[in-house]
Structure formats: C-alpha cells, structure tokens
Design a protein around this motif. Structure first.
Motif, PDB file in Angstrom:
ATOM      1  N   THR A  71       0.840  -1.198   0.000  1.00  0.00           N
ATOM      2  CA  THR A  71       0.000   0.000   0.000  1.00  0.00           C
ATOM      3  C   THR A  71       0.873   1.246   0.000  1.00  0.00           C
ATOM      4  O   THR A  71       1.954   1.275   0.591  1.00  0.00           O
ATOM      5  CB  THR A  71      -0.923   0.017   1.226  1.00  0.00           C
ATOM      6  OG1 THR A  71      -0.130   0.001   2.421  1.00  0.00           O
ATOM      7  CG2 THR A  71      -1.844  -1.188   1.232  1.00  0.00           C
ATOM      8  N   ASP A  72       0.409   2.310  -0.652  1.00  0.00           N
ATOM      9  CA  ASP A  72       1.234   3.506  -0.857  1.00  0.00           C
ATOM     10  C   ASP A  72       1.714   4.131   0.446  1.00  0.00           C
ATOM     11  O   ASP A  72       2.890   4.476   0.588  1.00  0.00           O
ATOM     12  CB  ASP A  72       0.449   4.548  -1.668  1.00  0.00           C
ATOM     13  CG  ASP A  72       0.342   4.172  -3.138  1.00  0.00           C
ATOM     14  OD1 ASP A  72       1.171   3.352  -3.586  1.00  0.00           O
ATOM     15  OD2 ASP A  72      -0.555   4.683  -3.815  1.00  0.00           O
ATOM     16  N   GLY A  73       0.805   4.302   1.405  1.00  0.00           N
ATOM     17  CA  GLY A  73       1.187   4.949   2.649  1.00  0.00           C
ATOM     18  C   GLY A  73       2.288   4.203   3.372  1.00  0.00           C
ATOM     19  O   GLY A  73       3.280   4.786   3.829  1.00  0.00           O
ATOM     20  N   VAL A  74       2.126   2.885   3.485  1.00  0.00           N
ATOM     21  CA  VAL A  74       3.133   2.063   4.162  1.00  0.00           C
ATOM     22  C   VAL A  74       4.437   2.069   3.376  1.00  0.00           C
ATOM     23  O   VAL A  74       5.534   2.180   3.940  1.00  0.00           O
ATOM     24  CB  VAL A  74       2.616   0.620   4.342  1.00  0.00           C
ATOM     25  CG1 VAL A  74       3.696  -0.281   4.933  1.00  0.00           C
ATOM     26  CG2 VAL A  74       1.375   0.611   5.218  1.00  0.00           C
ATOM     27  N   TYR A  75       4.342   1.966   2.057  1.00  0.00           N
ATOM     28  CA  TYR A  75       5.538   1.899   1.211  1.00  0.00           C
ATOM     29  C   TYR A  75       6.406   3.143   1.366  1.00  0.00           C
ATOM     30  O   TYR A  75       7.620   3.042   1.615  1.00  0.00           O
ATOM     31  CB  TYR A  75       5.123   1.722  -0.249  1.00  0.00           C
ATOM     32  CG  TYR A  75       6.279   1.823  -1.223  1.00  0.00           C
ATOM     33  CD1 TYR A  75       7.175   0.774  -1.359  1.00  0.00           C
ATOM     34  CD2 TYR A  75       6.463   2.968  -1.999  1.00  0.00           C
ATOM     35  CE1 TYR A  75       8.232   0.866  -2.252  1.00  0.00           C
ATOM     36  CE2 TYR A  75       7.510   3.060  -2.890  1.00  0.00           C
ATOM     37  CZ  TYR A  75       8.401   2.012  -3.015  1.00  0.00           C
ATOM     38  OH  TYR A  75       9.452   2.105  -3.885  1.00  0.00           O
ATOM     39  N   TRP A  76       5.817   4.318   1.234  1.00  0.00           N
ATOM     40  CA  TRP A  76       6.625   5.540   1.261  1.00  0.00           C
ATOM     41  C   TRP A  76       7.173   5.815   2.658  1.00  0.00           C
ATOM     42  O   TRP A  76       8.314   6.283   2.810  1.00  0.00           O
ATOM     43  CB  TRP A  76       5.801   6.731   0.764  1.00  0.00           C
ATOM     44  CG  TRP A  76       5.532   6.659  -0.702  1.00  0.00           C
ATOM     45  CD1 TRP A  76       4.343   6.425  -1.311  1.00  0.00           C
ATOM     46  CD2 TRP A  76       6.505   6.769  -1.755  1.00  0.00           C
ATOM     47  NE1 TRP A  76       4.483   6.391  -2.678  1.00  0.00           N
ATOM     48  CE2 TRP A  76       5.804   6.603  -2.975  1.00  0.00           C
ATOM     49  CE3 TRP A  76       7.874   6.982  -1.776  1.00  0.00           C
ATOM     50  CZ2 TRP A  76       6.446   6.656  -4.205  1.00  0.00           C
ATOM     51  CZ3 TRP A  76       8.522   7.032  -3.011  1.00  0.00           C
ATOM     52  CH2 TRP A  76       7.811   6.868  -4.205  1.00  0.00           C
ATOM     53  N   ALA A  77       6.408   5.505   3.686  1.00  0.00           N
ATOM     54  CA  ALA A  77       6.918   5.681   5.052  1.00  0.00           C
ATOM     55  C   ALA A  77       8.088   4.740   5.316  1.00  0.00           C
ATOM     56  O   ALA A  77       9.127   5.150   5.869  1.00  0.00           O
ATOM     57  CB  ALA A  77       5.799   5.439   6.065  1.00  0.00           C
ATOM     58  N   CYS A  78       7.953   3.500   4.902  1.00  0.00           N
ATOM     59  CA  CYS A  78       9.033   2.526   5.112  1.00  0.00           C
ATOM     60  C   CYS A  78      10.258   2.853   4.266  1.00  0.00           C
ATOM     61  O   CYS A  78      11.400   2.674   4.716  1.00  0.00           O
ATOM     62  CB  CYS A  78       8.537   1.118   4.797  1.00  0.00           C
ATOM     63  SG  CYS A  78       7.408   0.448   6.044  1.00  0.00           S
ATOM     64  N   LEU A  79      10.038   3.343   3.047  1.00  0.00           N
ATOM     65  CA  LEU A  79      11.171   3.714   2.202  1.00  0.00           C
ATOM     66  C   LEU A  79      11.967   4.845   2.828  1.00  0.00           C
ATOM     67  O   LEU A  79      13.212   4.800   2.877  1.00  0.00           O
ATOM     68  CB  LEU A  79      10.671   4.123   0.812  1.00  0.00           C
ATOM     69  CG  LEU A  79      11.761   4.525  -0.198  1.00  0.00           C
ATOM     70  CD1 LEU A  79      12.719   3.367  -0.453  1.00  0.00           C
ATOM     71  CD2 LEU A  79      11.124   4.985  -1.511  1.00  0.00           C
ATOM     72  N   ALA A  80      11.280   5.856   3.355  1.00  0.00           N
ATOM     73  CA  ALA A  80      11.976   6.982   3.988  1.00  0.00           C
ATOM     74  C   ALA A  80      12.749   6.515   5.213  1.00  0.00           C
ATOM     75  O   ALA A  80      13.918   6.886   5.411  1.00  0.00           O
ATOM     76  CB  ALA A  80      10.966   8.064   4.373  1.00  0.00           C
ATOM     77  N   LEU A  81      12.127   5.685   6.038  1.00  0.00           N
ATOM     78  CA  LEU A  81      12.804   5.198   7.231  1.00  0.00           C
ATOM     79  C   LEU A  81      13.957   4.263   6.881  1.00  0.00           C
ATOM     80  O   LEU A  81      15.009   4.275   7.537  1.00  0.00           O
ATOM     81  CB  LEU A  81      11.809   4.476   8.140  1.00  0.00           C
ATOM     82  CG  LEU A  81      10.766   5.364   8.822  1.00  0.00           C
ATOM     83  CD1 LEU A  81       9.735   4.513   9.557  1.00  0.00           C
ATOM     84  CD2 LEU A  81      11.434   6.340   9.783  1.00  0.00           C
ATOM     85  N   GLY A  82      13.773   3.460   5.836  1.00  0.00           N
ATOM     86  CA  GLY A  82      14.855   2.577   5.407  1.00  0.00           C
ATOM     87  C   GLY A  82      16.081   3.339   4.945  1.00  0.00           C
ATOM     88  O   GLY A  82      17.219   2.972   5.253  1.00  0.00           O
ATOM     89  N   LEU A  83      15.875   4.427   4.216  1.00  0.00           N
ATOM     90  CA  LEU A  83      17.003   5.266   3.790  1.00  0.00           C
ATOM     91  C   LEU A  83      17.669   5.923   4.999  1.00  0.00           C
ATOM     92  O   LEU A  83      18.901   6.037   5.052  1.00  0.00           O
ATOM     93  CB  LEU A  83      16.508   6.328   2.804  1.00  0.00           C
ATOM     94  CG  LEU A  83      16.028   5.793   1.452  1.00  0.00           C
ATOM     95  CD1 LEU A  83      15.419   6.917   0.620  1.00  0.00           C
ATOM     96  CD2 LEU A  83      17.187   5.132   0.694  1.00  0.00           C
ATOM     97  N   LEU A  84      16.862   6.330   5.966  1.00  0.00           N
ATOM     98  CA  LEU A  84      17.420   6.918   7.186  1.00  0.00           C
ATOM     99  C   LEU A  84      18.247   5.888   7.950  1.00  0.00           C
ATOM    100  O   LEU A  84      19.249   6.239   8.594  1.00  0.00           O
ATOM    101  CB  LEU A  84      16.292   7.455   8.064  1.00  0.00           C
ATOM    102  CG  LEU A  84      16.696   8.214   9.341  1.00  0.00           C
ATOM    103  CD1 LEU A  84      17.551   9.427   8.994  1.00  0.00           C
ATOM    104  CD2 LEU A  84      15.454   8.638  10.117  1.00  0.00           C
ATOM    105  N   GLY A  85      17.856   4.625   7.844  1.00  0.00           N
ATOM    106  CA  GLY A  85      18.598   3.575   8.528  1.00  0.00           C
ATOM    107  C   GLY A  85      19.975   3.325   7.968  1.00  0.00           C
ATOM    108  O   GLY A  85      20.796   2.645   8.595  1.00  0.00           O
TER     109      GLY A  85
END
Length: 506
Positions: A247-261
């Motif tokens: 789902t779009d909301g989960v995808y973009w939130a996880c992508l941003a956090l993954g890059l921060l990781g």
C-alpha cells in the motif's frame, strides 16, 4: 532487565507471526505446487529418492522432511498439516529478525523489525504455502545470526556452525547460496580482519562444496523452469514494493525510514553494524539472481524470499534514528539516547497502523481461489459430476495432479491414458500409454470426461507429445462436447460419441 527486554522483543514478533500464519490457514484446497508437495511427500522414501533423479532435486530435502511431517500427522493429513511447517518457520524467522535487531542495535529495534516482518503481506503469503520457501527464510536468517556472532567473536566452532546451518538451508533450496554474497558484502562494509575473512572463506567453501551434487543434478532438470522470463526494471520495482509494503502509505513511510537507517552503514573498523548486515541481505541475493537471469531466466521472488528480512531491519533502524533525533530535540540537544517506553510503544502502534492498512490484502490472500489455481475446487466438481466407472482423460497429463491430490473425489473412475502410476514410475504424474493403446481403450466408450488445463483449450494449441496429440484428436474427431464446467484455470468437459441415424447423420 536487559535480558528480559530482549526476550520480549524476540518472542512477541514470533507470536504475532504465528497468529497471522494460522489465520485462515484452511482455504479449502491446494494449488498446483502445494499439490506436488502433498502427493510426493506421501510416497515412500525409495519412491521419493527415485523421483528426484528425474525432477525436483532442488526440493528433495524438503520432500523428505514433509514425508516425516505427514507421516506423524493425526488421521488423514490434509492442507493444514501441509502448511503448518511453513507457519512455524515464518514465526521462527520473525523472532530471528528481532534477535538480529536486538543484538546489533537495541531491543526496540528488534521488536519493530520483527513485527514489520510479521505483518508484511508477502511473508504472510508464503507462511501459508506448503512449499520450502518459509523454511529457507528461517534457515537463512538463522545462518545470518550465527554469522554475526562468528564475525564478532571468531572461533572455528562458530564458523563451522555457520557453515552447517547454511549448507542445510541451501539443500532446502539451492538459491540460498546467494546469501554468501550478502555476508561477503557485510564483511567488506565492516572492513573485517584477515582472520575473519579466512574463517568465513573456509565456511563458505564448505557450503559450496556440499552443494555441488545438487547443482549437477538440478542442472539436468532445468527444463522445469523453462517457463520463466527475464526480469526487468518493473520486476525490481515490484520486489521493492513487496519488501516495504504494497500500500502507498506504508511503502513511502518505510522507504523513507529505510534510507534513514543507512546513515550508519559503516562503523568502526571490524564492527558489524545492523545496516551493514541488512542492506547486503536485502539487495545482493535478488540483484544477483536478476542479473544471472538476463542470460538464463531463473528469477522468481519466492526464490529469494529470505532476503526480505533485511528490509524491516533497515526500516526499524531508521525509526530508531528518528526517535533518537526527536529525543534529543525534546531534551534540548542532549546526546543521551532516549530510553522512554513511549518511543517503543509509538513504534509498535505504527506497525499496528501499517498492519491495518494491509489487512484487506492479507484477507484477500486467504480467500479460496486466490492462488494460481485451486485443485480442491476442481476435485469437488468432479465428485459432483462423475459416476463410478466413468472414463477420464487428463489434458495434458499433469492435470492428473488433481486426482493424485484428491483421489477420493475420483474414486471408481477409469484413468484411460494411464499406464503406470507416478510412485511406481518415478515420475510426478505417471507414465501414459502409447497412441495405439489409447485409441483402443477409447474405442468402446460412448462418453468420456476430460479434465483440461485452460491454456489447452485455446484454439490452435498443439501438444508436443504423441499421446497428448492423440487425446485431442480422438475427442475432437470421434466425440462431441456435451457439457463443460470451467473451474478456475481448469475445465471439466463431457464428450459424448454421437449416435448416427438411419441417414448416417448424427
């Protein structure tokens, strides 16, 4: 307290994954690949061993394991018994993901990562498959945990344990060997010492050597994956979305956090950071298989399911970085890491929110008929329509998988084309008679039922084997189609021999 928090962080994701896996486990039917597991695992060990010389060598250890599981299942084993090992393996993997996060970062990172893994729809899908992929993911994640310990502590016994766990995992599916690329990438990012590299190389060499017999035999069976096509950019994008959330909301939130990781990818010399483990794990196995598939198509997402474990680790690590920044802001620039349980609870609530967004996908995945096919539905249609003594043709021969999986629904019918059953012949679907024998068996039949694959009903379809061509020729030239029921990707057809009148016309 530290051990207690770590134990909770490891146990909770496993419990959640177990609940998600058990939810809707009985779908009322198996699909084609599960049916192969079911019918092969119920053969004797010598029969399984004979089969593996011709097909499915890559799944040999899994079939033997499932043979034991179904043998000890109470009563007549069914689809739930077939899928329970995958559910349990997925639960173990969720706990192992959490253990990685807790060891290399902190307990709340492990808790978040394990929960994210547990609520990922792709994980839930394969947790309910009677195939080896969830078990491979558990083995690969366990091997990664031992690898982290070996890289930090060294010791021949730890490296030997790592090699043993990974070797068994590779025998469950040979593409688990690509995990070696991920671990090599981790050592490179950690700038590990020569001693660590030597220990890893010895273990990796043992794994590769142990796998050579499998590679040789499975290479002769490559025709089984001839249906695969070359992956492209869209394939990679789809895999990324499956890793981070459809789902779009989960995808973009996880992508941003993954890059921060990724902000602390490289630590001190010789230090294995969580990001240095998670990034190569998530990226290198699927990328390597996609690149190899440009020459010989071999890529399917389930072959590298184990790599998905890297994604929730990066996302959880990024969430921990974000929590740290917020904590420092709230404490007016103090560099001390925040310890408030509020951050842990906030992360758990965020995972719950992601889960609620994806519940429709998880629910839809549990509806009967959502897999590529539903042999249970076909078998039930057969039981309603056919009578004892009715002749049956399977077009093509592998449509016989329905009968092999649900023999009670075909009880009393006559398999017109079968010469030798699968277990006795060392094949998946049995050996069929020659053209002359087939025509002789059909000569006296006034009607015949055919279980037909949907693709074989397309006009212009021409089978490759002579017996298959003879089946089509006989039913089309000597019979007329009287009745048809389409069930999922298969059809049940009744062919009737026309009665000629006195004028010679039907």
């Amino acid at each position: 307290m530290g051990r207690s928090r770590r134990a909770v962080a490891v146990a909770v994701p496993g419990a959640v994954m177990l609940a998600v896996g058990l939810w809707g486990l009985h779908r009322g039917g198996m699909w084609r690949d599960e049916a192969v597991t079911y019918q092969v695992a119920r053969r004797t060990v010598p029969q399984i061993w004979r089969l593996l010389h011709g097909v499915d060598a890559v799944h040999g250890l899994y079939y033997l394991l499932m043979h034991v599981v179904l043998a000890v299942a109470p009563g007549r084993p069914g689809e739930v018994d077939l899928r329970l090992p995958s559910v349990c393996a997925a639960a173990v993997t969720a706990s192992l993901v959490a253990a990685l996060g807790a060891r290399l970062a902190r307990p709340r990172v492990g808790l978040w990562a394990g929960l994210l893994f547990a609520v990922t729809p792709l994980v839930g899908h394969y947790a309910q498959e009677g195939r080896s992929y969830a078990l491979v993911a558990a083995g690969a994640t366990g091997a990664t945990l031992v690898f982290v310990r070996a890289a930090a502590e060294g010791g021949r016994r730890t490296w030997a344990l790592y090699g043993g766990v990974l070797a068994v995992t590779c025998w469950l599916h040979e593409f688990a060997v690509l995990l070696l690329l991920a671990h090599a990438g981790t050592l490179a990012l950690a700038r590990s010492s020569g001693r660590v590299w030597r220990g890893w190389c010895c273990a990796a060499g043992g794994v590769v050597l142990s796998l050579l017999p499998m590679v040789v035999v499975s290479g002769t069976q490559s025709a089984q994956v001839a249906w695969l096509t070359e992956p492209d950019v869209e394939t990679a994008q789809e895999l990324l979305r499956q890793y981070l959330g459809p789902t779009d909301g989960v995808y973009w939130a996880c992508l941003a956090l993954g890059l921060l990781g990724l902000t602390r990818l490289v630590g001190r010399r010789g230090e294995v950071t969580l990001a240095a483990v998670a990034l190569p794990l998530a990226v290198l196995p699927p990328v390597a298989l996609m690149l190899a598939s440009q020459f010989t198509p071999l890529y399917v997402d389930r072959y590298v399911l184990y790599a998905l474990a890297g994604a929730p680790l990066l996302v959880a690590l990024g969430a921990d970085r974000a929590a740290g920044m917020l904590g420092r802001l709230w404490s007016h620039g103090t560099r001390a890491a925040p310890r408030s349980p509020a951050f842990t609870l906030a992360g758990v609530l965020a995972v719950v929110l992601a889960f609620t967004h994806q519940v429709p996908l998880l629910r839809a995945d549990r509806v009967p008929g959502t897999r590529p096919d539903d042999l249970g539905a076909v078998a039930r249609a057969v039981a309603r329509a056919l009578r004892p003594g009715d002749p049956v043709l399977f077009l093509p021969a592998h449509a016989r998988g329905t009968e092999l999986t649900y023999p009670e629904d075909f009880r009393g019918t006559r398999d017109v084309a079968l010469a030798e059953p699968g277990p006795a012949s060392g094949t998946l679907y049995g050996r069929e008679v020659g053209v002359a024998t087939l025509r002789r068996r059909l000569a006296g039949a006034d009607e015949v039922w055919a279980v037909v694959e949907k693709y074989a009903m397309v006009r212009g379809y021409r089978p490759r084997l002579p017996t298959e061509r003879a089946k089509y020729a006989v039913v089309n030239q000597q019979f007329v189609l009287r009745q048809e029921m389409v069930v999922d990707r298969m059809a049940l057809r009744l062919y009737v021999r026309p009665i000629r009148g006195g004028d010679g016309q039907p």
